[in-house]
Design an enzyme around this catalytic site. Structure first.
Site, PDB file in Angstrom:
ATOM      1  N   LYS A  10       0.614  -1.113   0.123  1.00  0.00           N
ATOM      2  CA  LYS A  10       0.346   0.272  -0.107  1.00  0.00           C
ATOM      3  C   LYS A  10       1.163   1.265   0.010  1.00  0.00           C
ATOM      4  O   LYS A  10       0.058   2.485   0.688  1.00  0.00           O
ATOM      5  CB  LYS A  10      -1.077   0.140   1.188  1.00  0.00           C
ATOM      6  CG  LYS A  10      -2.095  -0.870   1.257  1.00  0.00           C
ATOM      7  CD  LYS A  10      -3.200  -0.714   2.162  1.00  0.00           C
ATOM      8  CE  LYS A  10      -4.073  -2.303   1.934  1.00  0.00           C
ATOM      9  NZ  LYS A  10      -5.097  -1.855   3.141  1.00  0.00           N
TER      10      LYS A  10
ATOM     11  N   LYS B 170     -13.669   2.422  -6.167  1.00  0.00           N
ATOM     12  CA  LYS B 170     -13.780   3.613  -5.386  1.00  0.00           C
ATOM     13  C   LYS B 170     -11.788   4.033  -5.274  1.00  0.00           C
ATOM     14  O   LYS B 170     -12.275   2.516  -5.163  1.00  0.00           O
ATOM     15  CB  LYS B 170     -14.128   3.989  -4.363  1.00  0.00           C
ATOM     16  CG  LYS B 170     -13.791   2.498  -3.006  1.00  0.00           C
ATOM     17  CD  LYS B 170     -14.627   2.632  -1.852  1.00  0.00           C
ATOM     18  CE  LYS B 170     -14.413   1.726  -0.543  1.00  0.00           C
ATOM     19  NZ  LYS B 170     -13.150   1.150  -0.450  1.00  0.00           N
TER      20      LYS B 170
ATOM     21  N   LYS C  81     -15.152  -3.247   2.107  1.00  0.00           N
ATOM     22  CA  LYS C  81     -13.850  -3.083   1.174  1.00  0.00           C
ATOM     23  C   LYS C  81     -12.505  -1.907   1.566  1.00  0.00           C
ATOM     24  O   LYS C  81     -13.080  -1.008   2.362  1.00  0.00           O
ATOM     25  CB  LYS C  81     -14.117  -2.453  -0.261  1.00  0.00           C
ATOM     26  CG  LYS C  81     -14.825  -3.964  -0.933  1.00  0.00           C
ATOM     27  CD  LYS C  81     -14.095  -4.922  -0.807  1.00  0.00           C
ATOM     28  CE  LYS C  81     -14.959  -5.993  -1.703  1.00  0.00           C
ATOM     29  NZ  LYS C  81     -15.929  -6.219  -1.043  1.00  0.00           N
ATOM     30  N   ASP C  82     -11.432  -1.882   1.432  1.00  0.00           N
ATOM     31  CA  ASP C  82     -10.183  -1.603   2.509  1.00  0.00           C
ATOM     32  C   ASP C  82     -10.107   0.498   1.810  1.00  0.00           C
ATOM     33  O   ASP C  82     -10.532   1.019   0.369  1.00  0.00           O
ATOM     34  CB  ASP C  82      -9.194  -1.664   1.157  1.00  0.00           C
ATOM     35  CG  ASP C  82      -8.081  -3.547   1.790  1.00  0.00           C
ATOM     36  OD1 ASP C  82      -9.257  -3.796   1.697  1.00  0.00           O
ATOM     37  OD2 ASP C  82      -7.641  -3.507   2.721  1.00  0.00           O
ATOM     38  N   LYS C  83      -9.906   1.082   2.217  1.00  0.00           N
ATOM     39  CA  LYS C  83      -9.776   2.556   1.978  1.00  0.00           C
ATOM     40  C   LYS C  83      -8.616   2.213   1.141  1.00  0.00           C
ATOM     41  O   LYS C  83      -8.903   3.240  -0.066  1.00  0.00           O
ATOM     42  CB  LYS C  83      -9.546   3.234   2.817  1.00  0.00           C
ATOM     43  CG  LYS C  83      -9.469   4.826   2.932  1.00  0.00           C
ATOM     44  CD  LYS C  83      -9.045   5.736   3.980  1.00  0.00           C
ATOM     45  CE  LYS C  83      -8.792   7.075   3.898  1.00  0.00           C
ATOM     46  NZ  LYS C  83      -8.715   8.047   4.323  1.00  0.00           N
TER      47      LYS C  83
END
Length: 702
Positions: free
Chosen positions: A28, A310, A339-341
């Site tokens: 990330k 997104k 869902k992940d940011k």
């Protein structure tokens, strides 16, 4: 990856299942390094589906006014003999006060039309289930009660009751309950061993102190009809304090069932602004009632499905933004999973009461918020959490290096780690994102407060600031210092949808236990239960780590195993869970892949070994030894479930990139060869976390 120190400490204490050395790296570094694509129940990636043609909305949403109505019941046509004429006069006199209400509702929106239609279809229930004498006495009783309720004097002594006798058939009782409350909204009915007893509705009298009799009658008819997606609107009101009193009464008495909003009337006089209070049922509040509407056809709600892409956006922030653009509320959206940011994510979503065309109209607006919607189409039902097969991940791990004091070849370590997890799996922990990013407060702490019904504490935990000095944390800090909800609301940035909703409720109802209950109702049910699940998830993580540390990969007496060889879903019934016996342990009948542990709830069994004892000690430590895992005030029930302690990645592939392979593209990014990087792709079952799988591969908290 941005990760707080508390989360790192929490996860570093959890054990592994594999014994390879692992390696270090960074995930990330940017959202494009972590791409998540939902896999639907058909096994399809949701980003690959082709747009279906838009259907005519009218094909799934017939206009209510085109449905023929049955003729109204003619009171004069009821036949009474002798003394029954007095009852007819009484019944007619009591009905006259409802005529203006009927006239107004007949000209209101289709929701009220449906309420009247339902009432009309039930009007002959009295004749079919009650004899003339009982009908006569009921009419007289109703008129007497209404006169008392409308009087200025307070009712004293026990409330008068009238028995209709026993009715053995359950469906007939349900029909009669509803028919009475529709004809006489100022009465309530209760059941006692098949007997129906009628008495005064004291809440009707309370409401009449705040609004007109006509509005009170209309509201209680609306409340009993339970028409999904319908609304009730009170008359325009220019007095803010009076509106606040009405809001307070409705939320105090019926807040678990309905929600209220104030809206400015269109074309009002600016010098004398009028605002109306609109009431609507909370989502799912009445879907599972024990007494279904037996003879009223439900109107089919309009649902539009779409795929949401997104980038670097929190799930609830994205939903809040979409709700704002579409003029609906966040609870109108449903989805299969969170869902992940810090990622690029693709997921299926469904929104209620929004047409496909209307959703298409906001495409350009939401692009500025790093969102895109596509595959837009009408569907018949919302999504539910867990309604997916899993997720596909495309991940870049950068800055690869050996573990400290490891002298082996890095590429060999990476290959060894990947092959180990392919063949032996990984511990199926809930991932760090389940618990939020907060350093001071995490979601499981809020969940624990909710389970203990500590509503004020839960709200204050939710509004606890971090140490940073940004606008959001400054606003939170101001609230904890002053408890000034209105002032904090003005300081809170608009994009913080959840915080602003809570503060709005606290301003309306106060920072009290009751006010904080109403504040939690500003969240949809899925978000309220999320906090409870976060606490259960934390305990499960610690339990499975304790189980593996205590017994390793052996299946021992008292373990719980799933009788099916492979479990693809998290939620399965207790009938599929078996307690391992001493003989089965000796015979090595089961493998570690079949072992499950309970996720806390009211409908689970615990292992009958040291792990079961551990669960009870933890619950006692947290003050939950007698917890039923229900929060009645918030309509939250956690039945619990069972979760496999090991899982496996599917379709795993990887590719190492070194300095000679510069400019290899992933979605939205370019990998330059300054250091060694790893591209890794795999599929995981629903409720599994890629960060947890990577942690097992790398033997390093990512």
């Amino acid at each position: 990856m941005e990760e707080d120190a508390d989360n790192r400490t929490r996860f570093s204490s959890l054990c592994y299942i594999n014994d390879h050395v692992g390696f270090r790296g960074t995930i990330k570094s940017s959202p494009s390094d972590f791409v998540v694509i939902e896999i639907n129940e058909k096994g399809q990636l949701v980003d690959k589906a082709i747009d279906e043609p838009l259907h005519q909305v009218n094909s799934i949403l017939p206009k209510a006014q085109n449905i023929a109505k049955k003729p109204k019941l003619d009171l004069q046509s009821l036949s009474f003999e002798g003394g029954h004429k007095q009852a007819l006069d009484t019944l007619t006199r009591c009905s006259e006060s409802d005529q203006s209400l009927q006239h107004r509702l007949e000209n209101e929106d289709t929701g009220h039309d449906r309420i009247l239609k339902c009432e009309e279809e039930k009007s002959d229930v009295f004749n079919s289930l009650l004899d003339e004498k009982v009908n006569e006495l009921l009419a007289q009783f109703a008129c007497d009660i209404k006169e008392k309720l409308n009087s200025k004097t307070e009712l004293t002594g026990p409330s008068p009751e009238f028995s209709l006798g026993k009715i053995l058939d359950k469906s007939q009782r349900a029909s009669l309950h509803s028919a009475i409350r529709q004809r006489y909204p100022y009465l309530i009915t209760v059941g006692k061993n098949g007997e129906i007893v009628v008495k005064a509705n004291l809440e009707y009298k309370e409401l009449c102190h705040l609004v007109s009799e006509e509005e009170a009658l209309g509201f209680f008819k609306y409340l009993d009809a339970k028409r999904e997606n319908s609304k009730f609107t009170f008359k325009p009101d220019t007095n803010k304090d009076h509106r606040k009193a009405v809001h307070h009464f409705l939320n105090k008495k019926f807040g678990n069932l309905v929600e209220t909003k104030s809206f400015s009337e269109l074309n009002y006089n600016a010098a004398d602004p009028s605002v109306v209070i609109t009431v609507k049922f909370r989502e799912k509040a009445h879907k599972h009632r024990k007494r279904p509407l037996l003879d009223c056809e439900e109107r089919k709600a309009l649902y539009t499905a779409f795929t949401l892409r997104k980038e670097n956006l929190e799930m609830f922030e994205a939903v809040g933004c979409l709700a704002l653009k579409l003029g609906v509320i966040p609870s109108d959206f449903s989805y299969a999973g969170l869902k992940d940011k810090k990622a690029i994510t693709y997921q299926a979503m469904v929104v209620r009461e929004v047409t496909p065309e209307r959703l298409k109209n906001i495409e350009k607006e939401i692009e500025k918020k790093r969102m895109k919607v596509f595959n837009i189409r009408p569907v018949g039902d919302p999504l539910r959490l867990g309604q997916l097969k899993g997720n596909h991940f495309d991940i870049v791990i950068r800055n690869l290096s050996r573990q400290i004091n490891d002298s082996a070849q890095l590429k060999e370590r990476i290959l060894e780690a990947i092959e180990n997890v392919k063949s032996k799996g990984f511990v199926n922990y809930y991932g760090p994102q389940r618990f939020g990013k907060g350093r001071k407060v995490q979601t499981d702490q809020i969940g624990l407060a909710l389970l203990k019904s500590e509503m004020v504490k839960a709200v204050k935990l939710f509004l606890t600031p971090e140490d940073s000095d940004d606008p959001v944390n400054r606003a939170k800090r101001y609230f904890l210092q002053t408890e000034d909800a209105k002032g904090t609301h003005s300081l809170m940035p608009e994009f913080r949808i959840r915080e602003r909703a809570v503060l709005e409720s606290l301003h309306r109802f106060g920072v009290t236990e009751e006010g904080c209950v109403q504040a939690w109702f500003s969240f949809p049910h899925s978000m309220r239960i999320f906090y409870v699940h976060a606490y259960s998830s934390k305990i499960w993580n610690e339990a499975v780590s304790y189980r593996l540390t205590t017994y390793g990969s052996r299946v021992v007496e008292g373990d719980l195993v799933c009788l099916d060889g492979d479990v693809d879903e998290e939620h399965f019934p207790s009938s599929r869970v078996h307690l391992v016996t001493e003989e089965e342990e000796s015979a090595n009948i089961y493998t570690i892949n079949q072992v499950v542990l309970p996720v806390l709830g009211y409908n689970i069994q615990y292992p009958k070994n040291k792990v079961g004892q551990w669960y009870h000690e933890i619950l006692s430590r947290d003050g939950l030894q007698s917890c039923k895992f229900r929060v009645p005030a918030l309509k939250l029930n956690a039945p619990g479930c069972y979760r496999q302690i090991l899982k496996y990645p599917h379709n795993l592939s990887s590719h190492l990139i070194d300095g000679s392979d510069a400019n290899v593209q992933t979605e939205g990014s370019c990998i330059s060869g300054a250091t060694l990087s790893l591209l890794i792709s795999f599929d995981l079952d629903s409720s599994c976390y890629a960060t947890v799988c990577l942690r097992e591969i790398m033997k390093h908290d990512v």
